[in-house]
Design a protein around this motif. Structure first.
Motif, mmCIF file in Angstrom:
data_model
loop_
_atom_site.group_PDB
_atom_site.id
_atom_site.type_symbol
_atom_site.label_atom_id
_atom_site.label_comp_id
_atom_site.label_asym_id
_atom_site.label_seq_id
_atom_site.Cartn_x
_atom_site.Cartn_y
_atom_site.Cartn_z
ATOM 1 N N GLN A 169 0.815 -1.222 0.000
ATOM 2 C CA GLN A 169 0.000 0.000 0.000
ATOM 3 C C GLN A 169 0.844 1.265 0.000
ATOM 4 O OE1 GLN A 169 -0.465 -2.632 1.967
ATOM 5 N NE2 GLN A 169 -2.529 -2.758 2.782
ATOM 6 N N ILE A 170 1.999 1.217 0.654
ATOM 7 C CA ILE A 170 2.776 2.445 0.860
ATOM 8 C C ILE A 170 4.125 2.290 0.164
ATOM 9 C CG2 ILE A 170 3.654 4.034 2.610
ATOM 10 C CD1 ILE A 170 1.744 2.809 4.611
ATOM 11 N N SER A 171 4.445 3.222 -0.711
ATOM 12 C CA SER A 171 5.708 3.128 -1.456
ATOM 13 C C SER A 171 6.882 3.192 -0.483
ATOM 14 C CB SER A 171 5.809 4.270 -2.465
ATOM 15 O OG SER A 171 6.129 5.474 -1.781
ATOM 16 N N ARG A 172 8.029 2.748 -0.976
ATOM 17 C CA ARG A 172 9.213 2.706 -0.124
ATOM 18 C C ARG A 172 9.521 4.083 0.463
ATOM 19 N NH1 ARG A 172 14.574 -0.496 -1.797
ATOM 20 N NH2 ARG A 172 12.978 -1.955 -2.438
ATOM 21 N N ASP A 173 9.509 5.116 -0.387
ATOM 22 C CA ASP A 173 9.822 6.464 0.097
ATOM 23 C C ASP A 173 8.802 6.924 1.136
ATOM 24 O OD1 ASP A 173 12.019 6.562 -1.455
ATOM 25 O OD2 ASP A 173 11.256 8.031 -2.899
ATOM 26 N N ASP A 174 7.521 6.607 0.890
ATOM 27 C CA ASP A 174 6.502 7.042 1.841
ATOM 28 C C ASP A 174 6.626 6.302 3.166
ATOM 29 O OD1 ASP A 174 5.481 8.975 0.273
ATOM 30 O OD2 ASP A 174 3.725 7.866 -0.420
ATOM 31 N N ARG A 175 7.154 5.074 3.141
ATOM 32 C CA ARG A 175 7.373 4.356 4.406
ATOM 33 C C ARG A 175 8.433 5.078 5.225
ATOM 34 N NH1 ARG A 175 8.735 -1.086 1.963
ATOM 35 N NH2 ARG A 175 7.625 -0.489 0.074
ATOM 36 N N TRP A 176 9.466 5.567 4.542
ATOM 37 C CA TRP A 176 10.484 6.341 5.277
ATOM 38 C C TRP A 176 9.892 7.649 5.785
ATOM 39 C CZ3 TRP A 176 14.379 3.934 7.118
ATOM 40 C CH2 TRP A 176 15.029 2.912 6.413
ATOM 41 N N ARG A 177 8.999 8.264 4.997
ATOM 42 C CA ARG A 177 8.422 9.558 5.407
ATOM 43 C C ARG A 177 7.513 9.392 6.618
ATOM 44 N NH1 ARG A 177 7.713 10.223 -0.516
ATOM 45 N NH2 ARG A 177 9.287 11.712 -1.192
ATOM 46 N N VAL A 178 6.748 8.279 6.643
ATOM 47 C CA VAL A 178 5.831 8.103 7.769
ATOM 48 C C VAL A 178 6.626 7.844 9.051
ATOM 49 C CG1 VAL A 178 5.355 5.604 7.599
ATOM 50 C CG2 VAL A 178 3.581 7.140 8.399
ATOM 51 N N ILE A 179 7.802 7.247 8.905
ATOM 52 C CA ILE A 179 8.662 7.055 10.080
ATOM 53 C C ILE A 179 9.079 8.413 10.648
ATOM 54 C CG2 ILE A 179 10.930 6.200 10.832
ATOM 55 C CD1 ILE A 179 10.465 3.845 8.848
ATOM 56 N N LEU A 180 9.331 9.377 9.760
ATOM 57 C CA LEU A 180 9.646 10.737 10.234
ATOM 58 C C LEU A 180 8.506 11.265 11.088
ATOM 59 C CD1 LEU A 180 11.102 12.405 7.023
ATOM 60 C CD2 LEU A 180 12.362 11.566 9.008
ATOM 61 N N HIS A 181 7.263 10.977 10.664
ATOM 62 C CA HIS A 181 6.123 11.465 11.446
ATOM 63 C C HIS A 181 6.066 10.779 12.808
ATOM 64 C CE1 HIS A 181 2.269 13.276 12.283
ATOM 65 N NE2 HIS A 181 1.805 12.087 12.607
ATOM 66 N N VAL A 182 6.358 9.466 12.819
ATOM 67 C CA VAL A 182 6.391 8.755 14.112
ATOM 68 C C VAL A 182 7.461 9.385 15.006
ATOM 69 C CG1 VAL A 182 6.898 6.536 15.222
ATOM 70 C CG2 VAL A 182 5.522 6.593 13.134
ATOM 71 N N ARG A 183 8.610 9.701 14.429
ATOM 72 C CA ARG A 183 9.677 10.352 15.208
ATOM 73 C C ARG A 183 9.216 11.699 15.734
ATOM 74 N NH1 ARG A 183 12.015 6.084 16.561
ATOM 75 N NH2 ARG A 183 13.486 5.142 15.117
ATOM 76 N N SER A 184 8.443 12.398 14.903
ATOM 77 C CA SER A 184 7.962 13.704 15.340
ATOM 78 C C SER A 184 6.971 13.551 16.489
ATOM 79 C CB SER A 184 7.371 14.424 14.120
ATOM 80 O OG SER A 184 6.295 15.216 14.483
ATOM 81 N N LEU A 185 6.124 12.506 16.430
ATOM 82 C CA LEU A 185 5.209 12.228 17.548
ATOM 83 C C LEU A 185 6.005 11.910 18.816
ATOM 84 C CD1 LEU A 185 2.467 9.946 15.902
ATOM 85 C CD2 LEU A 185 2.293 12.371 16.470
ATOM 86 N N GLN A 186 7.106 11.201 18.606
ATOM 87 C CA GLN A 186 7.938 10.820 19.756
ATOM 88 C C GLN A 186 8.777 11.988 20.260
ATOM 89 O OE1 GLN A 186 10.224 7.617 18.009
ATOM 90 N NE2 GLN A 186 8.801 6.044 18.714
ATOM 91 N N GLY A 187 8.738 13.103 19.520
ATOM 92 C CA GLY A 187 9.575 14.243 19.889
ATOM 93 C C GLY A 187 11.035 13.963 19.637
ATOM 94 N N LYS A 188 11.305 13.013 18.735
ATOM 95 C CA LYS A 188 12.700 12.625 18.498
ATOM 96 C C LYS A 188 13.264 13.201 17.205
ATOM 97 C CE LYS A 188 14.473 8.510 19.364
ATOM 98 N NZ LYS A 188 14.582 7.049 19.329
ATOM 99 N N LEU A 189 12.449 14.008 16.510
ATOM 100 C CA LEU A 189 12.944 14.567 15.261
ATOM 101 C C LEU A 189 13.803 15.780 15.603
ATOM 102 C CD1 LEU A 189 12.324 13.467 12.480
ATOM 103 C CD2 LEU A 189 10.782 15.393 12.141
ATOM 104 N N ALA A 190 15.031 15.773 15.096
ATOM 105 C CA ALA A 190 15.987 16.815 15.482
ATOM 106 C C ALA A 190 15.415 18.219 15.265
ATOM 107 C CB ALA A 190 17.273 16.640 14.686
ATOM 108 N N THR A 191 14.810 18.414 14.069
ATOM 109 C CA THR A 191 14.316 19.743 13.720
ATOM 110 C C THR A 191 12.833 19.875 14.048
ATOM 111 O OG1 THR A 191 14.511 18.750 11.563
ATOM 112 C CG2 THR A 191 15.842 20.705 11.990
ATOM 113 N N SER A 192 12.379 19.042 14.968
ATOM 114 C CA SER A 192 10.950 18.937 15.243
ATOM 115 C C SER A 192 10.323 20.271 15.676
ATOM 116 C CB SER A 192 10.765 17.905 16.351
ATOM 117 O OG SER A 192 9.426 17.850 16.732
#
Ligand code: HEC
Length: 210
Positions: A169-192
């Motif tokens: 369902q989710i392209s390879r690039d979009d799988r990496w992008r959604v992980i960024l969102h999970v990181r942002s939810l976790q407050g772990k995105l550097a530039t969050s």
């Protein structure tokens, strides 16, 4: 008088050409007579035509072992926790350098595919959990915080226990992008930026709709 001669001639010409065309009418099952032309007969061999040039007699040659189709990137992993661990060590998020640009898309993917189970804030309280589906673990819990991007990518690609694979369902690039969102939810995105979970601002969206 001249007109009569003209009419007789006209009728004769018409009758004559009709007769000739009837006489020349060939077998309709056969191709018509044609002027030789390269537009109809290709000089090149057709893909599936026999070919005397190659040893195996085929025009379309089998690609050499290890060929990679254009637009397709192989992923050298299998399902399972050991492979997830290996992916965690070997893979890194290609969007890590510029995450904020990709976040909007990542949030949209999360909203479309993950919210139902994981909930807008990632707490594992998505709407289906209020309808009897066993809740997934919180994405803000210690275990998920410890997962590397590569492990998450492996989970999204191959699934893990009750969570199915999202590779189709989710392209390879979009799988990496959604992980960024999970990181942002976790407050772990550097530039969050302050992470407003997608859809969390309107109370209706987190309610179960009848
Ligand atoms: C049908 C419900 C469902 C959907 C949809 C879903 N998940 Fe899951 N997810 C689960 C369950 C259940 C688990 C726990 C699996 C297990 O027991 O190992 C899980 C586990 C995870 C884990 C590992 C968490 C951990 O602590 O081990 C991550 C990361 C994850 N999901 C991310 C996502 C993302 C990102 C999406 C959207 C692309 C998504 N999930 C969509 C149900 C779902």
């Amino acid at each position: 008088m001249r007109r009569t001669v003209f009419h007789v001639l006209l009728v004769a010409v018409i009758a004559g050409s009709l007769g000739v065309s009837l006489m020349l009418r060939g077998d309709p099952a056969q191709p018509n007579r044609r002027v030789p032309t390269n537009m109809a007969d290709s000089v090149a061999y057709d893909s599936f035509a026999p070919n005397p040039v190659f040893a195996d007699g085929k025009t379309l040659q089998t690609p050499p072992a290890g060929s990679i189709a254009r637009g397709y990137l192989p992923l050298h992993y299998q399902a399972g926790p050991e492979e997830a661990e290996r992916a965690g060590k070997e893979l890194s998020n290609p969007f890590a350098a510029d995450p904020v640009v990709q976040l909007e898309r990542g949030a949209a993917i999360y909203q479309s595919f993950c919210v139902v189970c994981h909930g807008a804030g990632g707490l594992g309280d998505g709407p289906v959990t209020r309808r009897g589906v066993p809740p997934p673990p919180s994405l803000l819990a210690e275990n998920a915080l410890q997962l590397s991007d590569g492990q998450m990518f492996h989970i999204l690609t191959y699934g893990q226990n009750n969570m199915a694979s999202y590779a189709a369902q989710i392209s390879r690039d979009d799988r990496w992008r959604v992980i960024l969102h999970v990181r942002s939810l976790q407050g772990k995105l550097a530039t969050s930026q302050p992470s407003t979970p997608f859809g969390a601002t309107s109370p209706e969206t987190s309610e179960v709709q009848p």
